[in-house]
Write a protein that holds these residues in place. Structure first.
Motif, PDB file in Angstrom:
ATOM      1  N   LEU A  92       2.385  -2.279   1.417  1.00 48.27           N
ATOM      2  CA  LEU A  92       1.550  -1.079   1.377  1.00 48.27           C
ATOM      3  C   LEU A  92       0.166  -1.386   0.807  1.00 48.27           C
ATOM      4  N   ASP A  93       0.116  -2.224  -0.231  1.00 49.55           N
ATOM      5  CA  ASP A  93      -1.181  -2.624  -0.785  1.00 49.55           C
ATOM      6  C   ASP A  93      -2.003  -3.394   0.247  1.00 49.55           C
ATOM      7  N   ARG A 139       7.847  -4.211  -0.559  1.00 53.57           N
ATOM      8  CA  ARG A 139       7.349  -2.984   0.078  1.00 53.57           C
ATOM      9  C   ARG A 139       6.006  -2.597  -0.528  1.00 53.57           C
ATOM     10  N   ARG A 140       5.895  -2.693  -1.854  1.00 52.56           N
ATOM     11  CA  ARG A 140       4.647  -2.369  -2.523  1.00 52.56           C
ATOM     12  C   ARG A 140       3.539  -3.320  -2.069  1.00 52.56           C
ATOM     13  N   GLN A 194      -3.465  -0.984   2.736  1.00 53.92           N
ATOM     14  CA  GLN A 194      -4.566  -0.235   2.148  1.00 53.92           C
ATOM     15  C   GLN A 194      -5.828  -1.105   2.059  1.00 53.92           C
ATOM     16  N   TRP A 238      11.647  -3.675  -3.289  1.00 57.88           N
ATOM     17  CA  TRP A 238      10.613  -2.688  -3.611  1.00 57.88           C
ATOM     18  C   TRP A 238       9.285  -3.372  -3.909  1.00 57.88           C
ATOM     19  N   HIS A 239       9.338  -4.572  -4.479  1.00 60.29           N
ATOM     20  CA  HIS A 239       8.096  -5.321  -4.709  1.00 60.29           C
ATOM     21  C   HIS A 239       7.471  -5.735  -3.379  1.00 60.29           C
TER      22      HIS A 239
END
Length: 171
Positions: free
Chosen positions: A111-112, A107-108, A115, A104-105
């Protein structure tokens, strides 16, 4: 003791797969039957021929030991170890892919990154961490071998070391 029972007792002590045990049992039973038929042809009775065939063949322990020694090493140990190691690999890979908290880290972070790249107006770098084309990397390795030589690997390692101290965009 009947021939079937004798063959079953001999094969039950072998360390091999069920199919190999069944094949060995059938072969052993065939040999016992042929010996029994020879004894019947010599004039012995049915029960005497079975008993003598078993006696001539040897004790259950002796035949089992000889058959065990003749079995290949792969069937005894290596197959079990490889299966065990493969199972551990599958469990570890499943954990890392499906259940790992680090997933999950990552994935985050992805995504960051997307962005930030969209904010800075460089959308071509938004897919930098995704390899969604099947066999794309292998095709690169096969057709562009000059890019993956040993000297290039060392050159890339040197470049990575020089860029370690730099700061990422947006930090």
């Amino acid at each position: 003791m009947k021939l079937e029972e004798y063959a079953e007792r001999v094969v039950s002590k072998l360390f091999c797969s069920r199919q190999e045990k069944q094949d060995t049992k059938e072969e052993l039973h065939d040999h016992l039957n042929s010996m029994k038929l020879e004894l019947l042809a010599q004039g012995y009775g049915e029960a005497d021929a079975e008993t003598m065939a078993i006696q001539r063949f040897g004790s259950v322990e002796q035949i089992s030991r000889q058959l065990s020694e003749s079995m290949p090493l792969v069937d005894k140990y290596i197959r079990k170890w490889l299966l065990g190691l493969f199972s551990l690999y599958i469990m570890a890979a499943s954990y890392l892919v499906l259940l790992s908290p680090d997933r999950w880290h990552r994935r985050r972070f992805t995504l960051d990154w997307k962005q930030r790249m969209m904010e800075y107006g460089v959308p071509q770098y938004t897919h930098i961490f995704q390899n969604t084309k099947p066999l794309h990397t292998l095709k690169d390795y096969f057709f562009h071998t000059e890019s993956f030589g040993l000297s290039n690997c060392f050159r890339r390692l040197r470049l990575r070391k020089t860029f370690r101290g730099t700061v990422c965009i947006g930090e």
